[in-house]
Each structure stands twice: as C-alpha cells, then as structure tokens.
Scaffold this motif. Structure first.
Motif, PDB file in Angstrom:
ATOM      1  N   GLN A 102     -10.363   2.104 -23.560  1.00 59.89           N
ATOM      2  CA  GLN A 102      -9.774   0.867 -23.051  1.00 59.89           C
ATOM      3  C   GLN A 102      -8.388   1.083 -22.454  1.00 59.89           C
ATOM      4  N   VAL A 103      -7.709   2.151 -22.879  1.00 55.53           N
ATOM      5  CA  VAL A 103      -6.374   2.432 -22.338  1.00 55.53           C
ATOM      6  C   VAL A 103      -6.370   3.657 -21.420  1.00 55.53           C
ATOM      7  N   ARG A 104      -7.382   4.496 -21.575  1.00 55.01           N
ATOM      8  CA  ARG A 104      -7.516   5.647 -20.685  1.00 55.01           C
ATOM      9  C   ARG A 104      -9.003   5.981 -20.546  1.00 55.01           C
ATOM     10  N   PRO A 105      -9.570   5.802 -19.364  1.00 50.76           N
ATOM     11  CA  PRO A 105     -11.005   6.042 -19.180  1.00 50.76           C
ATOM     12  C   PRO A 105     -11.421   7.457 -19.577  1.00 50.76           C
ATOM     13  N   ILE A 106     -12.408   7.548 -20.464  1.00 53.97           N
ATOM     14  CA  ILE A 106     -12.949   8.854 -20.854  1.00 53.97           C
ATOM     15  C   ILE A 106     -14.472   8.815 -20.734  1.00 53.97           C
ATOM     16  N   PRO A 107     -15.030   9.330 -19.667  1.00 50.19           N
ATOM     17  CA  PRO A 107     -14.322   9.988 -18.564  1.00 50.19           C
ATOM     18  C   PRO A 107     -13.946   8.992 -17.478  1.00 50.19           C
ATOM     19  N   PRO A 108     -13.102   9.409 -16.529  1.00 52.09           N
ATOM     20  CA  PRO A 108     -12.792   8.540 -15.397  1.00 52.09           C
ATOM     21  C   PRO A 108     -13.987   8.479 -14.455  1.00 52.09           C
ATOM     22  N   LYS A 109     -13.997   7.504 -13.572  1.00 54.85           N
ATOM     23  CA  LYS A 109     -15.071   7.403 -12.592  1.00 54.85           C
ATOM     24  C   LYS A 109     -14.989   8.605 -11.657  1.00 54.85           C
ATOM     25  N   GLU A 110     -16.126   9.247 -11.426  1.00 55.72           N
ATOM     26  CA  GLU A 110     -16.204  10.433 -10.569  1.00 55.72           C
ATOM     27  C   GLU A 110     -15.248  11.525 -11.051  1.00 55.72           C
ATOM     28  N   GLY A 111     -15.346  11.799 -12.336  1.00 60.62           N
ATOM     29  CA  GLY A 111     -14.495  12.845 -12.875  1.00 60.62           C
ATOM     30  C   GLY A 111     -14.837  13.181 -14.311  1.00 60.62           C
ATOM     31  N   MET A 112     -13.934  13.875 -14.943  1.00 58.94           N
ATOM     32  CA  MET A 112     -14.129  14.354 -16.303  1.00 58.94           C
ATOM     33  C   MET A 112     -12.788  14.304 -17.026  1.00 58.94           C
ATOM     34  N   TYR A 113     -12.835  14.226 -18.342  1.00 56.74           N
ATOM     35  CA  TYR A 113     -11.617  14.153 -19.150  1.00 56.74           C
ATOM     36  C   TYR A 113     -11.579  15.377 -20.055  1.00 56.74           C
ATOM     37  N   GLY A 114     -10.491  16.151 -19.975  1.00 59.37           N
ATOM     38  CA  GLY A 114     -10.391  17.377 -20.753  1.00 59.37           C
ATOM     39  C   GLY A 114      -9.376  17.286 -21.872  1.00 59.37           C
ATOM     40  N   MET A 115      -9.612  18.056 -22.924  1.00 56.91           N
ATOM     41  CA  MET A 115      -8.740  18.022 -24.101  1.00 56.91           C
ATOM     42  C   MET A 115      -8.717  19.394 -24.778  1.00 56.91           C
ATOM     43  N   VAL A 116      -7.521  19.887 -25.080  1.00 58.54           N
ATOM     44  CA  VAL A 116      -7.366  21.118 -25.858  1.00 58.54           C
ATOM     45  C   VAL A 116      -6.911  20.722 -27.255  1.00 58.54           C
ATOM     46  N   VAL A 117      -7.621  21.219 -28.267  1.00 62.68           N
ATOM     47  CA  VAL A 117      -7.302  20.919 -29.662  1.00 62.68           C
ATOM     48  C   VAL A 117      -6.950  22.226 -30.368  1.00 62.68           C
ATOM     49  N   ASP A 118      -5.866  22.230 -31.133  1.00 61.99           N
ATOM     50  CA  ASP A 118      -5.472  23.465 -31.813  1.00 61.99           C
ATOM     51  C   ASP A 118      -6.270  23.667 -33.101  1.00 61.99           C
ATOM     52  N   LYS A 119      -5.979  24.748 -33.820  1.00 59.57           N
ATOM     53  CA  LYS A 119      -6.744  25.112 -35.013  1.00 59.57           C
ATOM     54  C   LYS A 119      -6.624  24.097 -36.143  1.00 59.57           C
ATOM     55  N   GLU A 120      -5.591  23.249 -36.095  1.00 58.66           N
ATOM     56  CA  GLU A 120      -5.399  22.235 -37.128  1.00 58.66           C
ATOM     57  C   GLU A 120      -5.912  20.863 -36.692  1.00 58.66           C
ATOM     58  N   GLY A 121      -6.520  20.820 -35.520  1.00 57.28           N
ATOM     59  CA  GLY A 121      -7.084  19.564 -35.039  1.00 57.28           C
ATOM     60  C   GLY A 121      -6.113  18.692 -34.274  1.00 57.28           C
ATOM     61  N   THR A 122      -4.929  19.222 -33.968  1.00 53.22           N
ATOM     62  CA  THR A 122      -3.936  18.455 -33.217  1.00 53.22           C
ATOM     63  C   THR A 122      -4.239  18.541 -31.721  1.00 53.22           C
ATOM     64  N   ILE A 123      -4.174  17.409 -31.055  1.00 47.50           N
ATOM     65  CA  ILE A 123      -4.428  17.370 -29.615  1.00 47.50           C
ATOM     66  C   ILE A 123      -3.212  17.928 -28.881  1.00 47.50           C
TER      67      ILE A 123
END
Length: 237
Positions: A77-98
């Motif tokens: 609702q605050v950030r489209p995941i994924p956006p229209k005609e695209g993709m949403y990426g995320m890197v998470v560390d070993k402790e689960g922190t974004i």
C-alpha cells in the motif's frame, strides 16, 4: 643446438594450442563473482502450476497464499511490490535485516544480451537516494551475501503482526534496517513454507514479481537475473 631448437619449437606449438583454449575459457559464461548461489523469487499471486521454472535453474520460486500475508499487504500500500512492469528487489543479511531495496523496471532487460558486460544491468543499480547507503546492488551482494557482513539494524523500525507500522518513513516504504518479518509462502511444488524457513538463517537476495495465471507472461527481468548473475560472460580484455 638441434635439441635446443626442438625444445623451442615444441614450446611454441604448445603455446599456440594453449592460447585459443584460454581465450575460449574467458568467453565461457559463468556465475558472477558477487551473485548468491540462488535467487529467491516471491510471486505475489497464488501458485501457478503451469509455470515452467526449469528455464531459470538458479531461481527458486515461491508464491503468496490465497490471502496475502499482512506484512506484504500493508507494504504494498505504500510501495508497490512489485511495481507495474517491473520487479522489486531486496537484500537481506544473515540476521534477517533488510539491507537494500529497489524497484527495477523491465526496461533494464530490453536488450537481452549477456555477452556485452558493458551494458547497463541490474547489478549497476544503486539504492534510492535519501536512504543512507546508496551504493550499487553489486556492492550490497558482495558485503551482505558473499562476505556475510551484518547490516545496520534500525531499532526504531519494527513491525507487529496485524498492525500497520507507524515509525517515521514507513509511509514512504522505507524498510531498510527493519528485520524482515516472517510470512507464509507456497513453493512451486505446492509445499507450504515461510520466508524464514527458506532463508534458514542465511543472507539472501529476494525479488518480488508476478506471473500470469497461465504461466506464460512473466517479467523479462527473470531472464535478466538468470543470465546476468548466473550465465555471465566475464569482461573481455
């Protein structure tokens, strides 16, 4: 003298045979040095049984249940995941922190050519400005996935199941530094699982996308990830 000449000629012939082999080896596709062993793909729609995941051997596909997990629902609702005609990426560390988030446009992959390493591609994309660390995706993968460093956790950011976060920046979709909440998913074979089980206490690269009900319409960025991260032609010299 004759023996010496024979030695020189033999050495030269071996060198001539070795050089083409070396050149061919340099041109062979390989896994990018900062790519994780595999990429986690979360499809934000129910399981698509007809989708052929074999085209992407280094991507592991999971789907959201019929009822969207609350965290993903309120984040969308605050950030489209994924956006229209695209993709949403995320890197998470070993402790689960974004550590890193970014929306990617399908336009990045219009030129589906992994033979030209000078092309602009996903690994070149920097984190959004104004969110602290604004390095390229490749740098985040190197530090938090390959080297398994710990990302900076923001103790002011938190999520309580069933509640919409109210910390400063949530309304803008700022989740860097937040511990990724656990939520239910469904594997390609129909097995129920959770994101925590999938990560297993390890760092990872996660992308969010959608797949059509018939399994035929997908983001071209799936090809992009498979071939830029795992079927990559190293720089030519």
């Amino acid at each position: 003298m004759k023996t010496f000449l024979k030695y020189i000629i033999s050495t030269a012939l071996l060198a001539m045979l070795f050089v083409p082999t070396t050149v061919d080896a340099q041109r062979m596709p390989k896994k990018h040095k900062n790519a994780p062993d595999y990429t986690i793909v979360i499809v934000t729609n129910p399981l698509v049984e007809n989708f052929d995941a074999s085209e992407y051997p280094h991507l592991r596909f999971y789907y959201t249940p019929e009822e969207m997990p609350h965290f993903l629902d309120v984040l969308h609702q605050v950030r489209p995941i994924p956006p229209k005609e695209g993709m949403y990426g995320m890197v998470v560390d070993k402790e689960g922190t974004i550590a890193y988030t970014r929306a990617f446009s399908d336009g990045i992959s219009r030129n589906q050519d992994n033979r030209d390493e000078t092309n602009f591609h996903m690994l070149n994309v920097a984190a959004p400005k104004g969110r602290g660390d604004s390095r390229k995706l490749e740098d985040f993968l190197k530090d938090y996935v390959i080297r398994a460093k710990a990302a900076k956790k923001d103790n002011k950011k938190s999520y309580t199941p069933g509640q919409v976060p109210s910390y400063k920046g949530w309304d803008k979709g700022q989740i860097e530094g937040l511990e990724l909440p656990d939520f239910d998913l469904v594997a390609q074979d129909g097995t129920e699982t959770t994101i925590k089980e999938i990560l297993g206490g390890n760092p990872g690269y996660i992308v969010f996308t959608q797949i059509s009900e018939d399994g035929k319409t997908v983001s071209p960025l799936l090809w992009h990830i498979e071939h830029i991260l795992y079927n990559y032609f190293p720089p030519r010299r």
